[in-house]
Design a protein around this motif. Structure first.
Motif, PDB file in Angstrom:
ATOM      1  N   PRO A  63       2.373  -0.226 -24.859  1.00 12.70           N
ATOM      2  CA  PRO A  63       2.550   1.814 -24.787  1.00 12.70           C
ATOM      3  C   PRO A  63       2.544   2.043 -23.640  1.00 12.70           C
ATOM      4  O   PRO A  63       2.097   1.057 -22.258  1.00 12.70           O
ATOM      5  CB  PRO A  63       1.013   2.059 -25.159  1.00 12.70           C
ATOM      6  CG  PRO A  63       0.593   1.110 -25.082  1.00 12.70           C
ATOM      7  CD  PRO A  63       1.061  -0.030 -25.496  1.00 12.70           C
ATOM      8  N   ASP A  64       3.636   2.915 -22.606  1.00  8.54           N
ATOM      9  CA  ASP A  64       3.766   3.686 -21.792  1.00  8.54           C
ATOM     10  C   ASP A  64       3.593   5.187 -21.810  1.00  8.54           C
ATOM     11  O   ASP A  64       4.293   5.803 -22.565  1.00  8.54           O
ATOM     12  CB  ASP A  64       4.749   2.745 -21.062  1.00  8.54           C
ATOM     13  CG  ASP A  64       4.821   3.516 -19.610  1.00  8.54           C
ATOM     14  OD1 ASP A  64       3.750   4.069 -18.576  1.00  8.54           O
ATOM     15  OD2 ASP A  64       5.601   2.389 -18.738  1.00  8.54           O
ATOM     16  N   VAL A  65       3.553   5.488 -20.732  1.00  8.62           N
ATOM     17  CA  VAL A  65       3.800   6.893 -20.260  1.00  8.62           C
ATOM     18  C   VAL A  65       5.566   7.617 -20.384  1.00  8.62           C
ATOM     19  O   VAL A  65       6.291   6.887 -19.911  1.00  8.62           O
ATOM     20  CB  VAL A  65       3.486   7.984 -19.629  1.00  8.62           C
ATOM     21  CG1 VAL A  65       3.631   9.731 -19.428  1.00  8.62           C
ATOM     22  CG2 VAL A  65       1.879   7.304 -19.568  1.00  8.62           C
ATOM     23  N   VAL A  66       6.112   8.750 -21.974  1.00  7.16           N
ATOM     24  CA  VAL A  66       7.097   8.935 -21.778  1.00  7.16           C
ATOM     25  C   VAL A  66       7.543  10.109 -21.045  1.00  7.16           C
ATOM     26  O   VAL A  66       8.473  10.408 -21.305  1.00  7.16           O
ATOM     27  CB  VAL A  66       7.979   8.007 -22.980  1.00  7.16           C
ATOM     28  CG1 VAL A  66       8.157   6.750 -22.952  1.00  7.16           C
ATOM     29  CG2 VAL A  66       7.381   8.793 -24.110  1.00  7.16           C
ATOM     30  N   ILE A  76       2.803  12.249 -23.385  1.00  8.17           N
ATOM     31  CA  ILE A  76       2.584  10.980 -23.905  1.00  8.17           C
ATOM     32  C   ILE A  76       3.367   9.403 -24.109  1.00  8.17           C
ATOM     33  O   ILE A  76       4.185   9.317 -23.078  1.00  8.17           O
ATOM     34  CB  ILE A  76       4.263  12.043 -24.772  1.00  8.17           C
ATOM     35  CG1 ILE A  76       4.136  13.110 -24.846  1.00  8.17           C
ATOM     36  CG2 ILE A  76       4.653  11.895 -26.007  1.00  8.17           C
ATOM     37  CD1 ILE A  76       5.421  14.377 -25.323  1.00  8.17           C
ATOM     38  N   PHE A  77       2.494   9.028 -25.092  1.00  9.74           N
ATOM     39  CA  PHE A  77       2.958   7.305 -24.683  1.00  9.74           C
ATOM     40  C   PHE A  77       3.725   7.015 -26.451  1.00  9.74           C
ATOM     41  O   PHE A  77       3.361   7.627 -27.428  1.00  9.74           O
ATOM     42  CB  PHE A  77       1.392   6.847 -24.658  1.00  9.74           C
ATOM     43  CG  PHE A  77       0.940   6.691 -23.853  1.00  9.74           C
ATOM     44  CD1 PHE A  77       0.420   5.769 -22.869  1.00  9.74           C
ATOM     45  CD2 PHE A  77       0.280   7.963 -23.606  1.00  9.74           C
ATOM     46  CE1 PHE A  77      -0.478   6.328 -21.236  1.00  9.74           C
ATOM     47  CE2 PHE A  77      -0.645   8.282 -22.401  1.00  9.74           C
ATOM     48  CZ  PHE A  77      -0.542   7.457 -21.439  1.00  9.74           C
ATOM     49  N   TYR A  78       4.743   5.711 -25.771  1.00 14.02           N
ATOM     50  CA  TYR A  78       5.032   5.820 -26.973  1.00 14.02           C
ATOM     51  C   TYR A  78       4.991   3.974 -26.953  1.00 14.02           C
ATOM     52  O   TYR A  78       4.782   3.774 -25.959  1.00 14.02           O
ATOM     53  CB  TYR A  78       7.073   5.941 -26.788  1.00 14.02           C
ATOM     54  CG  TYR A  78       7.706   7.060 -26.847  1.00 14.02           C
ATOM     55  CD1 TYR A  78       6.847   7.365 -27.711  1.00 14.02           C
ATOM     56  CD2 TYR A  78       9.236   7.631 -26.876  1.00 14.02           C
ATOM     57  CE1 TYR A  78       7.398   9.263 -27.706  1.00 14.02           C
ATOM     58  CE2 TYR A  78       9.281   8.792 -27.145  1.00 14.02           C
ATOM     59  CZ  TYR A  78       8.033   9.926 -27.558  1.00 14.02           C
ATOM     60  OH  TYR A  78       9.066  10.841 -28.178  1.00 14.02           O
ATOM     61  N   GLY A 118      -4.700   5.327 -35.008  1.00 18.37           N
ATOM     62  CA  GLY A 118      -5.156   6.733 -34.429  1.00 18.37           C
ATOM     63  C   GLY A 118      -3.807   7.028 -33.669  1.00 18.37           C
ATOM     64  O   GLY A 118      -3.574   8.377 -33.496  1.00 18.37           O
ATOM     65  N   ILE A 119      -2.318   6.943 -34.741  1.00 19.26           N
ATOM     66  CA  ILE A 119      -0.784   6.864 -33.952  1.00 19.26           C
ATOM     67  C   ILE A 119      -0.181   7.418 -34.499  1.00 19.26           C
ATOM     68  O   ILE A 119      -0.323   7.759 -35.926  1.00 19.26           O
ATOM     69  CB  ILE A 119      -0.139   5.277 -32.737  1.00 19.26           C
ATOM     70  CG1 ILE A 119       0.103   4.619 -34.232  1.00 19.26           C
ATOM     71  CG2 ILE A 119      -1.154   5.626 -31.845  1.00 19.26           C
ATOM     72  CD1 ILE A 119       0.902   3.182 -33.308  1.00 19.26           C
ATOM     73  N   GLY A 184       5.430   3.013 -32.306  1.00 20.05           N
ATOM     74  CA  GLY A 184       4.409   5.000 -32.871  1.00 20.05           C
ATOM     75  C   GLY A 184       4.424   6.019 -31.314  1.00 20.05           C
ATOM     76  O   GLY A 184       4.956   4.944 -30.486  1.00 20.05           O
ATOM     77  N   SER A 185       3.696   6.400 -31.026  1.00 24.40           N
ATOM     78  CA  SER A 185       3.467   7.626 -30.598  1.00 24.40           C
ATOM     79  C   SER A 185       1.876   8.650 -30.397  1.00 24.40           C
ATOM     80  O   SER A 185       1.348   8.298 -31.268  1.00 24.40           O
ATOM     81  CB  SER A 185       4.922   8.710 -30.271  1.00 24.40           C
ATOM     82  OG  SER A 185       4.263   9.556 -30.784  1.00 24.40           O
ATOM     83  N   LEU A 186       1.759   8.442 -28.860  1.00 24.95           N
ATOM     84  CA  LEU A 186       0.400   8.672 -28.941  1.00 24.95           C
ATOM     85  C   LEU A 186       0.762  10.231 -27.736  1.00 24.95           C
ATOM     86  O   LEU A 186       1.050  10.025 -27.147  1.00 24.95           O
ATOM     87  CB  LEU A 186      -0.913   7.924 -29.060  1.00 24.95           C
ATOM     88  CG  LEU A 186      -2.021   8.249 -28.634  1.00 24.95           C
ATOM     89  CD1 LEU A 186      -2.421   9.100 -30.005  1.00 24.95           C
ATOM     90  CD2 LEU A 186      -3.227   7.465 -27.218  1.00 24.95           C
ATOM     91  N   ARG A 187      -0.669  11.196 -28.086  1.00 22.40           N
ATOM     92  CA  ARG A 187      -0.351  12.289 -27.641  1.00 22.40           C
ATOM     93  C   ARG A 187      -1.969  12.198 -26.765  1.00 22.40           C
ATOM     94  O   ARG A 187      -2.654  12.811 -27.779  1.00 22.40           O
ATOM     95  CB  ARG A 187       0.209  13.709 -27.978  1.00 22.40           C
ATOM     96  CG  ARG A 187       1.092  13.653 -28.500  1.00 22.40           C
ATOM     97  CD  ARG A 187       1.625  14.602 -29.189  1.00 22.40           C
ATOM     98  NE  ARG A 187       1.548  15.972 -28.328  1.00 22.40           N
ATOM     99  CZ  ARG A 187       2.605  16.489 -27.762  1.00 22.40           C
ATOM    100  NH1 ARG A 187       3.959  15.845 -28.496  1.00 22.40           N
ATOM    101  NH2 ARG A 187       3.114  18.258 -27.825  1.00 22.40           N
TER     102      ARG A 187
END
Length: 188
Positions: A63-66, A76-78, A118-119, A184-187
């Motif tokens: 995961p990294d910040v996009v 926002i991480f993808y 949780g994503i 996945g994505s995570l905010r």
């Protein structure tokens, strides 16, 4: 059944933050004008989100910040691993699809795995945005959120990149392949 602990130990937090910081600094093209110190502060305020990022990491999602939501301030991480995350492949789309299989059932499904982590699965729009940041899924493919109208008819959609083009395809939601997983994505 006991609920899975959603908090990392101090050692796990430090290790994950170090990994995320290193990836952030190596891939500045993904998050121009963002500062790691602000991202880290937000992560430290949200230990459950840090737990979810760790789940993304341990399943090889990298995961990294996009980006950052200008209204909420959320980062926002993808999943930014080159190919679909290894720890999330060979899964059908959702629980209904899993239950519909009579033989050779996969061990899990993308929707339930994402929820337990949780994503959320990337949308088609998010997937296309990710592809502007690099070349992803050149050998694999990734399930993406499927419109209800398609899912009601038994289908699900997935994406990949071939011939320098992003393709969106369909399959029966119950299908699964060794080279198909989900991003996945995570905010935070």
């Amino acid at each position: 059944m006991t609920k899975k602990k959603r908090e990392l130990s101090l050692e796990e937090r430090e290790e994950l933050l170090s990994t995320l910081k290193s990836r952030f600094e190596k891939n500045m093209n993904r998050h121009k004008d963002l500062e790691w110190t602000k991202v880290q502060a937000r992560l430290e305020e949200n230990p459950e989100k840090l737990w979810s990022l760790n789940e993304m990491e341990v399943t090889s999602g990298e995961p990294d910040v996009v980006g950052q939501d200008k209204k909420t301030g959320e980062f926002i991480f993808y999943d930014c691993t080159t190919e679909s995350p290894k720890g999330r492949r060979s899964v059908c789309y959702d629980q209904e699809a899993l239950e519909s299989r009579k033989k050779h059932k996969p061990e899990n499904n993308a929707i339930d795995m994402a929820t337990s982590m949780g994503i959320e699965l990337l949308t088609e729009e998010q997937y296309r945005y990710l592809q502007k940041l690099g070349n992803f899924d050149m050998k694999t493919s990734s399930w993406v959120q499927t419109p209800a109208s398609i899912r009601r008819l038994g289908g699900a959609i997935f994406c990949d990149r071939r011939y320098d083009h992003v393709f969106v395809y369909h399959n029966g939601a119950e299908s699964y392949y060794a080279a198909r997983g989900f991003r996945g994505s995570l905010r935070v």
